[in-house]
Design a protein around this motif. Structure first.
Motif, PDB file in Angstrom:
ATOM      1  N   VAL A 143      34.704  20.421  67.815  1.00 33.36           N
ATOM      2  CA  VAL A 143      34.435  21.824  67.451  1.00 33.36           C
ATOM      3  C   VAL A 143      32.931  22.036  67.255  1.00 33.36           C
ATOM      4  O   VAL A 143      32.415  23.126  67.523  1.00 33.36           O
ATOM      5  N   LEU A 144      32.242  21.007  66.789  1.00 31.29           N
ATOM      6  CA  LEU A 144      30.811  21.159  66.521  1.00 31.29           C
ATOM      7  C   LEU A 144      30.050  21.521  67.790  1.00 31.29           C
ATOM      8  O   LEU A 144      29.181  22.401  67.776  1.00 31.29           O
ATOM      9  N   ALA A 145      30.378  20.835  68.886  1.00 35.52           N
ATOM     10  CA  ALA A 145      29.672  21.103  70.148  1.00 35.52           C
ATOM     11  C   ALA A 145      29.894  22.558  70.564  1.00 35.52           C
ATOM     12  O   ALA A 145      28.955  23.253  70.996  1.00 35.52           O
ATOM     13  N   HIS A 146      31.140  23.034  70.420  1.00 35.97           N
ATOM     14  CA  HIS A 146      31.427  24.414  70.837  1.00 35.97           C
ATOM     15  C   HIS A 146      30.816  25.432  69.873  1.00 35.97           C
ATOM     16  O   HIS A 146      30.387  26.506  70.295  1.00 35.97           O
ATOM     17  N   LEU A 147      30.785  25.107  68.599  1.00 39.75           N
ATOM     18  CA  LEU A 147      30.167  26.027  67.631  1.00 39.75           C
ATOM     19  C   LEU A 147      28.668  26.155  67.892  1.00 39.75           C
ATOM     20  O   LEU A 147      28.101  27.247  67.821  1.00 39.75           O
ATOM     21  N   VAL A 148      28.027  25.026  68.185  1.00 39.74           N
ATOM     22  CA  VAL A 148      26.588  25.064  68.485  1.00 39.74           C
ATOM     23  C   VAL A 148      26.358  25.923  69.737  1.00 39.74           C
ATOM     24  O   VAL A 148      25.454  26.759  69.780  1.00 39.74           O
ATOM     25  N   ALA A 149      27.215  25.737  70.747  1.00 44.16           N
ATOM     26  CA  ALA A 149      27.062  26.509  71.992  1.00 44.16           C
ATOM     27  C   ALA A 149      27.272  28.002  71.746  1.00 44.16           C
ATOM     28  O   ALA A 149      26.611  28.844  72.355  1.00 44.16           O
ATOM     29  N   ALA A 150      28.194  28.311  70.833  1.00 49.50           N
ATOM     30  CA  ALA A 150      28.528  29.724  70.598  1.00 49.50           C
ATOM     31  C   ALA A 150      27.519  30.413  69.681  1.00 49.50           C
ATOM     32  O   ALA A 150      27.459  31.648  69.634  1.00 49.50           O
ATOM     33  N   PRO A 170      17.715  31.389  68.688  1.00 50.61           N
ATOM     34  CA  PRO A 170      16.735  31.010  69.703  1.00 50.61           C
ATOM     35  C   PRO A 170      16.410  29.515  69.741  1.00 50.61           C
ATOM     36  O   PRO A 170      15.899  29.020  70.739  1.00 50.61           O
ATOM     37  N   THR A 171      16.648  28.790  68.639  1.00 53.79           N
ATOM     38  CA  THR A 171      16.282  27.368  68.630  1.00 53.79           C
ATOM     39  C   THR A 171      17.518  26.518  68.382  1.00 53.79           C
ATOM     40  O   THR A 171      18.510  26.984  67.813  1.00 53.79           O
ATOM     41  N   LEU A 172      17.399  25.245  68.763  1.00 52.22           N
ATOM     42  CA  LEU A 172      18.525  24.328  68.530  1.00 52.22           C
ATOM     43  C   LEU A 172      18.758  24.164  67.031  1.00 52.22           C
ATOM     44  O   LEU A 172      19.902  24.150  66.557  1.00 52.22           O
ATOM     45  N   LEU A 173      17.656  24.042  66.277  1.00 53.64           N
ATOM     46  CA  LEU A 173      17.768  23.884  64.824  1.00 53.64           C
ATOM     47  C   LEU A 173      18.587  25.029  64.221  1.00 53.64           C
ATOM     48  O   LEU A 173      19.499  24.815  63.417  1.00 53.64           O
ATOM     49  N   GLU A 174      18.281  26.235  64.650  1.00 48.01           N
ATOM     50  CA  GLU A 174      18.949  27.408  64.099  1.00 48.01           C
ATOM     51  C   GLU A 174      20.413  27.461  64.563  1.00 48.01           C
ATOM     52  O   GLU A 174      21.308  27.817  63.795  1.00 48.01           O
ATOM     53  N   ARG A 175      20.654  27.085  65.795  1.00 51.18           N
ATOM     54  CA  ARG A 175      22.038  27.046  66.295  1.00 51.18           C
ATOM     55  C   ARG A 175      22.875  26.077  65.446  1.00 51.18           C
ATOM     56  O   ARG A 175      23.996  26.385  65.057  1.00 51.18           O
ATOM     57  N   VAL A 176      22.304  24.901  65.189  1.00 52.88           N
ATOM     58  CA  VAL A 176      23.055  23.894  64.417  1.00 52.88           C
ATOM     59  C   VAL A 176      23.276  24.410  62.998  1.00 52.88           C
ATOM     60  O   VAL A 176      24.362  24.275  62.427  1.00 52.88           O
ATOM     61  N   ARG A 177      22.271  25.032  62.446  1.00 49.56           N
ATOM     62  CA  ARG A 177      22.413  25.559  61.086  1.00 49.56           C
ATOM     63  C   ARG A 177      23.545  26.593  61.020  1.00 49.56           C
ATOM     64  O   ARG A 177      24.390  26.551  60.135  1.00 49.56           O
ATOM     65  N   GLY A 195      23.259  18.618  52.765  1.00 50.40           N
ATOM     66  CA  GLY A 195      22.853  20.011  52.921  1.00 50.40           C
ATOM     67  C   GLY A 195      21.509  20.161  53.618  1.00 50.40           C
ATOM     68  O   GLY A 195      20.930  21.241  53.587  1.00 50.40           O
ATOM     69  N   GLU A 196      21.011  19.096  54.242  1.00 53.77           N
ATOM     70  CA  GLU A 196      19.715  19.192  54.933  1.00 53.77           C
ATOM     71  C   GLU A 196      19.891  19.031  56.443  1.00 53.77           C
ATOM     72  O   GLU A 196      20.756  18.276  56.906  1.00 53.77           O
ATOM     73  N   ILE A 197      19.039  19.734  57.172  1.00 51.16           N
ATOM     74  CA  ILE A 197      19.021  19.670  58.635  1.00 51.16           C
ATOM     75  C   ILE A 197      17.588  19.331  59.043  1.00 51.16           C
ATOM     76  O   ILE A 197      16.648  19.842  58.435  1.00 51.16           O
ATOM     77  N   ALA A 198      17.439  18.493  60.070  1.00 46.80           N
ATOM     78  CA  ALA A 198      16.079  18.153  60.499  1.00 46.80           C
ATOM     79  C   ALA A 198      15.950  18.283  62.006  1.00 46.80           C
ATOM     80  O   ALA A 198      16.895  18.015  62.756  1.00 46.80           O
ATOM     81  N   VAL A 252      12.239  19.301  58.052  1.00 47.09           N
ATOM     82  CA  VAL A 252      13.532  19.344  57.366  1.00 47.09           C
ATOM     83  C   VAL A 252      13.693  20.690  56.679  1.00 47.09           C
ATOM     84  O   VAL A 252      12.766  21.179  56.027  1.00 47.09           O
ATOM     85  N   ILE A 253      14.877  21.283  56.840  1.00 45.81           N
ATOM     86  CA  ILE A 253      15.198  22.516  56.107  1.00 45.81           C
ATOM     87  C   ILE A 253      16.576  22.336  55.462  1.00 45.81           C
ATOM     88  O   ILE A 253      17.281  21.370  55.763  1.00 45.81           O
ATOM     89  N   THR A 254      16.926  23.250  54.597  1.00 45.68           N
ATOM     90  CA  THR A 254      18.263  23.200  53.997  1.00 45.68           C
ATOM     91  C   THR A 254      19.206  24.093  54.804  1.00 45.68           C
ATOM     92  O   THR A 254      18.760  24.855  55.667  1.00 45.68           O
ATOM     93  N   LEU A 255      20.470  24.012  54.478  1.00 46.84           N
ATOM     94  CA  LEU A 255      21.459  24.850  55.164  1.00 46.84           C
ATOM     95  C   LEU A 255      21.146  26.335  54.986  1.00 46.84           C
ATOM     96  O   LEU A 255      21.571  27.166  55.772  1.00 46.84           O
ATOM     97  N   ASP A 256      20.412  26.667  53.900  1.00 52.72           N
ATOM     98  CA  ASP A 256      20.035  28.060  53.668  1.00 52.72           C
ATOM     99  C   ASP A 256      18.713  28.425  54.342  1.00 52.72           C
ATOM    100  O   ASP A 256      18.108  29.454  54.035  1.00 52.72           O
ATOM    101  N   ALA A 257      18.223  27.537  55.174  1.00 50.51           N
ATOM    102  CA  ALA A 257      16.976  27.750  55.941  1.00 50.51           C
ATOM    103  C   ALA A 257      15.714  27.652  55.086  1.00 50.51           C
ATOM    104  O   ALA A 257      14.642  28.058  55.525  1.00 50.51           O
ATOM    105  N   ALA A 258      15.822  27.108  53.870  1.00 49.66           N
ATOM    106  CA  ALA A 258      14.612  26.908  53.051  1.00 49.66           C
ATOM    107  C   ALA A 258      13.949  25.591  53.468  1.00 49.66           C
ATOM    108  O   ALA A 258      14.651  24.610  53.734  1.00 49.66           O
ATOM    109  N   PRO A 259      12.616  25.543  53.532  1.00 43.76           N
ATOM    110  CA  PRO A 259      11.968  24.282  53.893  1.00 43.76           C
ATOM    111  C   PRO A 259      12.221  23.218  52.820  1.00 43.76           C
ATOM    112  O   PRO A 259      12.279  23.539  51.630  1.00 43.76           O
TER     113      PRO A 259
END
Ligand code: F6R
Length: 610
Positions: free
Chosen positions: A127-134, A138-145, A208-211, A220-227
């Motif tokens: 499901v993750l791959a399809h959610l990212v695609a959907a 504009p960026t991969l980071l934002e799509r994953v978030r 809760g972090e994405i990099a 690195v940012i948090t799930l809420d998009a805070a640095p």
């Protein structure tokens, strides 16, 4: 369990990914796969079975500089090629590797199917791959978030995008993700062992972090998009530490490393001035420690068993009531968390889900919890208020050996630390410190008798069932001896306190069921010898692990078929010495039975799911 590796940089990515996957093999897996950026598309290769199956299947010329890899341990869906990671979006643009469990994968899958998405596997991870695609971003980071905002459950993930060259996005919630910082190259793994060949500088992601990783930077940012500001850390261990060296198996290597691993656990912690223990990481002063009226040890499997032995040492030495409980049982029974109880979480990996969840439950309810952990910087170590690192070195074999004995040594230090604040005298403290000093050499004398254990294993390898019996601290040794044997040799082994024998287990004693007795030369020797008599009178074969018994040696010789002697050192450290012959026995019996000792079936090194 599942492992993640990823690389972006100047090197050819395929060998880096494959080497990383081999480093993760020890965690246990049933399939593996890689995905890499090739021009404007992704190449994905996945195979069920060992990594060599994947390797032999790869095209000869598979060039690329950015990619991700995975070893899978099946949770949702059988081990098959289709269920192996990486999973891709339908158009092949995105590829994802995932550790953990997506708890709401069923409704997410149903919704995606409704929108016309076709699934290629039975896994929750797809499901993750399809959610990212959907995701509309504009960026991969934002799509994953955005994708992760829809997900409930645990994950460590790495994602690549055919249209974001040189970039990997990783994220963590409950499943470890470590970034490795190299020279114009960036790595990611679920385990530092897969990074040490390339770099000693790492950054541990928190829940809760994405990099976003590129060859020259990470952000690195948090799930809420805070640095998020992260500190890098150095890994203590080099590539050689992870090598098997001259040994035929990691299990054997790690059994033999015990004098050294114990030395490392003790280093700098024997306080000769006050005949006490010096434990700098507890973050509790004497007054705070004195206020605790109870100590509770939590862990899973061998960590729990080492906690059982440690709890007895703590209670007997410090006179603070102390007991151990399996971490999962504890957290599911809605425990009362008392402010005057000190909780100890024992874990080699520092990533065991049930132990980590117990720690989080205690902290949520305001309790104080210390870690007794081997893996520096691991999730449990970071979730605790302080603790004692084992410093036993990386343990690669699935079954724990050296970390078990180091845990007992660490808990003995803690017992001494608390005990010396209470009733333990200087003389008693000195006696334990002298014994701790002598422990590595005493272990060495047991290791030197390896051949004796090899021979003994030949004699006992053909049985299908065995009992392990002991009393008090010896019962913990029996539990661990039985667990080791069943894990690596698949021989059914059960441990009982000697006093329980006549309350049921005797029914199964027969010439076909040998009993291993843990028989220290202590106040309970007579009672133990009469337990052996009960087994002998039912014609059960008896193997005793014991001390030089002086005048009682003859009495034992008349009762036991076989005797393995270890030196007597100190009542609280004798469990360590008595266990080592049982580790050898399990190892050699497994070899006799043709079992894969380092990677026993159905077992994983680090159990990061519930
Ligand atoms: C047994 C064994 C397991 C682990 C258990 C906890 O040989 O290795 O029982 O002890 O899975 O693992 P850690 O200590 O990493 O929390």
């Amino acid at each position: 369990m599942c492992g993640i590796v990823g690389y972006t940089g100047k090197q050819s990515v395929v060998p880096v990914l494959l080497e990383g996957l081999h480093q993760l093999e020890y965690r246990g897996y049933d399939s593996s796969g890689i995905a890499l950026q090739r021009g404007d598309r992704l190449a994905v290769h996945r195979r069920c079975g060992k990594i060599r199956v994947l390797e032999s299947d790869l095209p000869k010329r598979l060039a690329g500089k950015t990619g991700i890899g995975h070893t899978r341990w099946a949770t949702h869906g059988e081990p098959t090629d289709d269920n192996a990671h990486p999973h891709s979006s339908e158009d092949g643009r995105f590829a994802v590797v995932h550790n953990g469990i997506i708890e709401n994968s069923d409704p997410l899958r149903a919704r995606l199917v409704e929108h016309g998405v076709h699934f290629a596997s039975e896994t929750d991870s797809e499901v993750l791959a399809h959610l990212v695609a959907a995701a509309d971003a504009p960026t991969l980071l934002e799509r994953v978030r955005l994708a992760l905002a829809e997900v409930e459950g645990t994950y460590g993930i790495a994602v690549i995008d055919a249209e974001s060259p040189g970039e990997i996005v990783v994220a963590r919630n409950g499943s470890p993700v470590v970034i490795g910082i190299g020279d114009k190259e960036m790595l990611v793994a679920s385990d530092v062992g897969a990074l040490v060949r390339h770099t000693q500088q790492v950054v541990y992601l928190d829940d809760g972090e994405i990099a976003e990783l590129t060859p020259s930077a990470y952000r690195v940012i948090t799930l809420d998009a805070a640095p998020a500001t992260k500190q890098s850390a150095s890994i203590d261990w080099s590539e050689e530490t992870y090598a098997r060296g001259e040994y035929s198996h990691y299990t054997l290597k790690e059994i033999h490393e015990q004098p050294e691993s114990i030395r490392r656990t003790l280093r700098g912690r024997l306080d000769r001035r006050f005949q006490a223990a010096h434990l700098g990481g507890l973050n509790l002063d004497a007054r705070e420690l004195l206020n605790f009226r109870r100590i509770k040890v939590l862990g899973c499997g061998s960590a729990y068993i080492s906690g059982c032995i440690g709890a007895r040492i703590v209670e007997q030495l410090s006179r603070v009531p102390c007991d151990a409980e399996p971490a999962a049982e504890f957290r599911y029974r809605n425990p009362v968390i008392e402010a005057d109880t000190l909780y100890l979480a024992v874990s080699q990996s520092g990533e065991t889900f049930d132990t980590l969840s117990a720690v989080q439950e205690i902290k949520r309810k305001g309790g104080r919890v210390l870690g007794v952990v081997n893996a520096v910087g691991s999730s449990i170590a970071r979730a605790c208020d302080g603790g004692v690192y084992l410093h036993a070195g990386p343990e690669i074999a699935v079954v724990s050996t050296k970390t078990f004995t180091s845990t007992i040594a660490a808990l003995a230090l803690l017992a001494l630390h608390v005990g010396r604040m209470r009733d333990v005298s200087v003389a008693q403290g000195k006696r334990l410190l002298d014994a701790l000093d002598a422990l590595p050499d005493a272990i060495q004398t047991i290791l030197d008798a390896e051949d004796e254990y090899r021979q003994m294993a030949k004699k006992y390898a053909h049985y299908d069932n065995a009992y392990f019996i002991g009393r008090n601290l010896g019962f913990g040794v029996a539990m661990e001896g039985a667990l080791k044997l069943k894990e690596v040799s698949y021989l059914h082994a059960e441990a009982y306190p000697a006093s329980e024998l006549k309350h049921g287990p005797l029914a199964l004693v027969s010439p076909e069921v040998p009993t291993v007795f843990v028989l220290p030369d202590d106040d309970l020797l007579d009672k133990n010898l009469s337990s052996i008599e009960q087994v002998r009178s039912r014609k059960g074969p008896v193997l005793a692990v014991t001390h030089p018994l002086g005048e009682n040696a003859e009495r034992l010789a008349a009762l036991a078929d076989d005797v393995l002697e270890v030196p007597k050192l100190h009542e609280y450290l004798d469990p360590i010495l008595m266990l080592i012959p049982l580790q050898f026995l399990a190892y050699f019996i497994a070899l006799e039975r043709g079992c894969d000792v380092d990677q026993p079936r159905n077992l994983a090194k680090s159990v990061t799911v519930e």
